[in-house]
Design an enzyme around this catalytic site. Structure first.
Site, PDB file in Angstrom:
ATOM      1  N   GLU A 173     -51.740  36.721 -27.476  1.00 16.61           N
ATOM      2  CA  GLU A 173     -50.386  37.089 -27.901  1.00 16.61           C
ATOM      3  C   GLU A 173     -49.652  38.013 -26.920  1.00 16.61           C
ATOM      4  O   GLU A 173     -49.135  39.055 -27.309  1.00 16.61           O
ATOM      5  CB  GLU A 173     -50.442  37.741 -29.292  1.00 16.61           C
ATOM      6  CG  GLU A 173     -51.048  36.832 -30.352  1.00 16.61           C
ATOM      7  CD  GLU A 173     -51.170  37.499 -31.717  1.00 16.61           C
ATOM      8  OE1 GLU A 173     -50.720  38.646 -31.860  1.00 16.61           O
ATOM      9  OE2 GLU A 173     -51.723  36.854 -32.628  1.00 16.61           O
TER      10      GLU A 173
ATOM     11  N   GLU B 188     -56.624  29.272 -35.689  1.00 16.07           N
ATOM     12  CA  GLU B 188     -56.107  30.143 -36.756  1.00 16.07           C
ATOM     13  C   GLU B 188     -55.259  29.372 -37.767  1.00 16.07           C
ATOM     14  O   GLU B 188     -54.206  29.844 -38.212  1.00 16.07           O
ATOM     15  CB  GLU B 188     -55.329  31.313 -36.137  1.00 16.07           C
ATOM     16  CG  GLU B 188     -56.129  32.036 -35.069  1.00 16.07           C
ATOM     17  CD  GLU B 188     -55.564  33.369 -34.640  1.00 16.07           C
ATOM     18  OE1 GLU B 188     -54.804  33.990 -35.417  1.00 16.07           O
ATOM     19  OE2 GLU B 188     -55.894  33.805 -33.523  1.00 16.07           O
TER      20      GLU B 188
END
Length: 386
Positions: free
Chosen positions: A160, A267
């Site tokens: 991220e 995820e």
């Protein structure tokens, strides 16, 4: 006469075994139905790994052939204070994966969240210089990735770091090192050096957004131009009933595959609650106690007693949609990993609003399969007939 009957029974059983009939009566599993398409994975917590969640562990052993460390390998849990390491939960997860011949993904070496503040400060509490922070990064990767070299099959090296507009996010790591490009180059160089036989991935949410997708692609091409190894991209799939648009998902898979790296769906969970079923909410404003009041709770947490049939059907349709995309692009996808095993332990119960009752996975709180599980399980056979 009795001996003849026994002989007939034995002969009939042998016939069933020889023809494969007995094996075919066994319930199918996710990993079996998708074995020619991609690996099927789940993120695990210590309760599942240790067997304290007995039924959760049984689901994993039955249906998955890949596991990811949900939290136990992040910087905060594994190295909370200088010189203090807590390797036991991560060691247990790796041993579990090895025992059951699973593909093991370490998560994650570099992330701005769940990284202790002391990483970024000197002994007097001042921000570290870029050189000192780069050395802290190297030491961390040396200790953690080095410990599991030859044991962990892959690492989410950087997590991220790209913003929605395609630029580098101004995180503590990026600001401390000085440039996002430099952070990423250092992280992947160190990971390659200390875990040379592991695959090295970049992992991010909203990777389907066109500007962010293109920013990630630029970053990968930059690493490739520098001769720095990157083996794959993880597309985090914290999605909802109504987003993202399917064409964005398809475009992201195609874009990343065109770079010559592996593409993973990571995820994966499908949010069903108000607000987050239509878009991922980032930040802490919804953690304000105001949103815990009765009138807000009635709207924001409506499914405390179970998922209504109408929403269950929406969830089933959505899972069929996304898995149809995954299966039809199976030549470009290496792995699909759910972020959790069942609804009781999903992080979506606590984010972005604490204490909610969410229902984003294929197995419910009682560890029973939902209708969406059946649709996902049967999809490859269904598509093969069309």
């Amino acid at each position: 006469m009795k001996i003849q009957v026994q002989l007939l029974v034995v002969t009939f059983i042998s016939f069933l075994m020889d023809t494969g009939y007995a094996q075919n009566t066994q319930p199918s599993t996710l990993k079996k139905e998708y074995e020619s398409a991609f690996k099927m994975g789940a993120a695990l917590n210590p309760w599942v790994v240790s067997g304290r969640d007995t039924l959760g562990q049984k689901i994993v052993l039955t249906h998955f052939n890949s596991i990811t460390a949900e939290n136990v390998m992040k910087a905060g849990p594994i190295n909370p204070e200088p010189g203090i390491y807590n390797f036991a939960p991560a060691d247990e997860l790796v041993a579990f994966g090895k025992e059951h011949d699973m593909f093991i993904v370490g998560h994650t070496l570099v992330w701005h969240n769940q990284t202790p503040d002391w990483f970024f400060k000197d002994t007097e509490g001042n921000p570290k210089t870029p050189k000192a922070l780069a050395e802290r990064l190297r030491q961390h990767i040396e200790v953690v990735a080095g410990r599991y070299a030859g044991k962990v099959d892959a690492w989410d090296v950087v997590n991220e770091v790209i913003d929605n507009d395609g630029s580098y996010r101004p995180t503590k790591w990026v600001n401390g090192i000085g440039k996002g490009e430099e952070l990423v180059k250092l992280a992947f160089r160190y990971a390659s050096a200390y875990s040379p036989n592991s695959e090295l991935y970049y992992n991010d949410f909203n990777a389907w957004r066109p500007a962010k997708r293109d920013g990630i692609a630029r970053m990968v091409r930059m690493l490739q131009k520098e001769g720095i190894r990157i083996d794959g991209i993880g597309i985090q799939a914290h999605w909802g009933l109504n987003y993202p648009r399917n064409e964005y998902i398809e475009a992201a898979i195609d874009t990343f595959a065109s770079l010559g790296v592996k593409v993973m769906i990571t995820e994966l969970d499908i949010d069903v609650l108000p607000l987050t079923k239509e878009g991922q909410v980032i930040g802490g404003v919804l953690r304000d106690p105001q949103f815990q009041l009765e009138e807000f709770e009635a709207f924001l947490d409506p499914y405390q007693d179970g998922l209504p049939d109408t929403v269950q059907k929406q969830l089933t349709v959505r899972y069929e949609e996304v898995f149809r995309i995954f299966y039809e692009k199976r030549d470009k996808i290496d792995r699909v990993t759910f972020w959790g095993v069942h609804d009781a332990f999903t992080w979506k119960n606590g984010y972005p609003i604490p204490g909610r009752t969410n229902h984003p996975l294929l197995f419910d709180r009682e560890r029973k399969p939902k209708p969406s599980f059946d649709v996902v399980l049967n999809l490859p056979a269904k598509l093969s007939k069309t």
